[in-house]
Design a protein around this motif. Structure first.
Motif, short mmCIF file in Angstrom:
data_model
loop_
_atom_site.label_atom_id
_atom_site.label_comp_id
_atom_site.label_asym_id
_atom_site.label_seq_id
_atom_site.Cartn_x
_atom_site.Cartn_y
_atom_site.Cartn_z
N LYS A 98 0.81 -1.22 0.00
CA LYS A 98 0.00 0.00 0.00
C LYS A 98 0.84 1.27 0.00
O LYS A 98 0.63 2.18 -0.80
CB LYS A 98 -0.95 0.00 1.19
N LYS A 99 1.80 1.34 0.91
CA LYS A 99 2.61 2.55 1.05
C LYS A 99 3.43 2.83 -0.20
O LYS A 99 3.45 3.94 -0.71
CB LYS A 99 3.53 2.41 2.27
N MET A 100 4.11 1.81 -0.70
CA MET A 100 4.97 1.99 -1.86
C MET A 100 4.15 2.28 -3.12
O MET A 100 4.49 3.18 -3.90
CB MET A 100 5.83 0.74 -2.08
N PHE A 101 3.04 1.55 -3.31
CA PHE A 101 2.20 1.77 -4.49
C PHE A 101 1.62 3.18 -4.47
O PHE A 101 1.59 3.87 -5.50
CB PHE A 101 1.07 0.75 -4.55
N PHE A 102 1.17 3.62 -3.31
CA PHE A 102 0.58 4.96 -3.20
C PHE A 102 1.60 6.04 -3.53
O PHE A 102 1.32 6.96 -4.31
CB PHE A 102 0.03 5.17 -1.78
N SER A 103 2.80 5.94 -2.96
CA SER A 103 3.81 6.97 -3.18
C SER A 103 4.24 7.04 -4.65
O SER A 103 4.35 8.13 -5.22
CB SER A 103 5.03 6.72 -2.29
#
Length: 319
Positions: A98-103
């Motif tokens: 989630k964090k990496m995809f969002f950024s």
């Protein structure tokens, strides 16, 4: 024309095989340095797989075929998202970090908005290239921070496994193969541009259309091959990281560097067809995935359908 077609196909083969060697070497480097999969995909692999687009667009710009420079970059984003990631999601749906995809997704959307704003005056100028290259620097710094953070954690957790990874002979072999893959991609790109232009003129299709479809697909083959190989080995994070990173680089690196030798004009077709399809595909990819933290098979099918509609519209217009 038969010889030109053969040379064009040889260009495809050189790019594909060269990228294959190149990617294998970058993956080896990633394993030796213990970089996590999604960061590896968004950094080393995406830089490697975007080199064909960069060399094709840069050579095209140097030769004065500037519409091909933009068409190849935008066409590759459309192909990467609609065909490559659409196919990956359709074959094997998967969850994302989630964090990496969002950024990475937010940064990609910022780059798209920046491209549209710079293109309001119907061209990407040498001055605009400074802005795009500044965004490239931001992207590289962001990746550097991620690699350092993840790498330090990984080294702490895998201290015993790191021993023996610094064999000089292995590194020499990796570097030599790395250089060989790069040379093959550059030569293949040269053959694609030179013969692609001639074939386009012979069959009466504008260079922009050829670059948006055939050449864009050819230069996106490394992304396609590496992504399909990744899901076959159950390394989905490499696939999504590779595509997001490659799409960002197509804007800030490929277009940014290609606009240095000559200003790149933005045609009415780019504004009315190419850019809208690019935006629609990115939104289909990003919005549902951020909400559910997963890429679904139906989502992949929709992206594939949108991509095929796009190809159909282009060839209906000109052939």
């Amino acid at each position: 024309m038969f010889i030109k077609t053969i040379l064009f196909l040889i260009g495809f083969v050189l790019i594909t095989k060269g990228a294959d060697i190149f990617i294998n070497c970058t993956v080896d480097i990633g394993k030796k340095t213990k970089i996590s999969e999604i960061i590896l995909g968004a950094t080393i692999v995406s830089f490697a797989t975007t080199l064909p687009e960069l060399t094709v667009s840069l050579f095209a710009s140097l030769d004065g075929h500037t519409t091909m420079s933009l068409g190849n970059a935008v066409g590759s984003i459309i192909c990467n998202t609609g065909l490559v990631l659409g196919l990956v999601a359709f074959i094997s749906p998967f969850s994302v970090d989630k964090k990496m995809f969002f950024s990475k997704s937010v940064l990609l959307l910022i780059c798209v908005i920046l491209l549209l704003l710079l293109g309001i005056d119907k061209s990407i100028t040498q001055t605009d290239s400074i802005v795009l290259l500044a965004m490239l620097a931001i992207y590289m710094y962001s990746n550097y921070k991620s690699v350092v953070e993840k790498g330090s954690k990984s080294r702490i957790n895998n201290t015993s496994k790191v021993k023996g990874n610094n064999n000089l002979g292995e590194w020499v072999k990796i570097v030599l193969l790395f250089a060989l893959g790069l040379i093959m991609m550059v030569l293949g790109s040269r053959l694609l541009v030179d013969n692609g232009v001639i074939i386009a003129e012979w069959i009466g299709v504008p260079q922009g259309v050829i670059s948006l479809t055939v050449i864009a697909l050819g230069t996106s083959l490394p992304e396609l091959v590496s992504s399909l190989t990744a899901i076959k080995k159950n390394h989905h994070a490499i696939s999504v990281g590779n595509i997001l990173g490659a799409n960002i680089l197509n804007i800030v690196s490929v277009i940014g560097i290609s606009s240095i030798p000559n200003d790149i004009p933005i045609l009415s077709q780019n504004m009315s067809i190419d850019f809208p399809f690019m935006i629609v595909l990115l939104l289909i990819l990003i919005l549902p995935t951020i909400k559910k933290n997963k890429l679904y098979r139906f989502q992949g099918l929709i992206m594939l359908i949108v991509y095929l509609i796009y190809i159909g519209i282009l060839y209906t217009m000109y052939i």
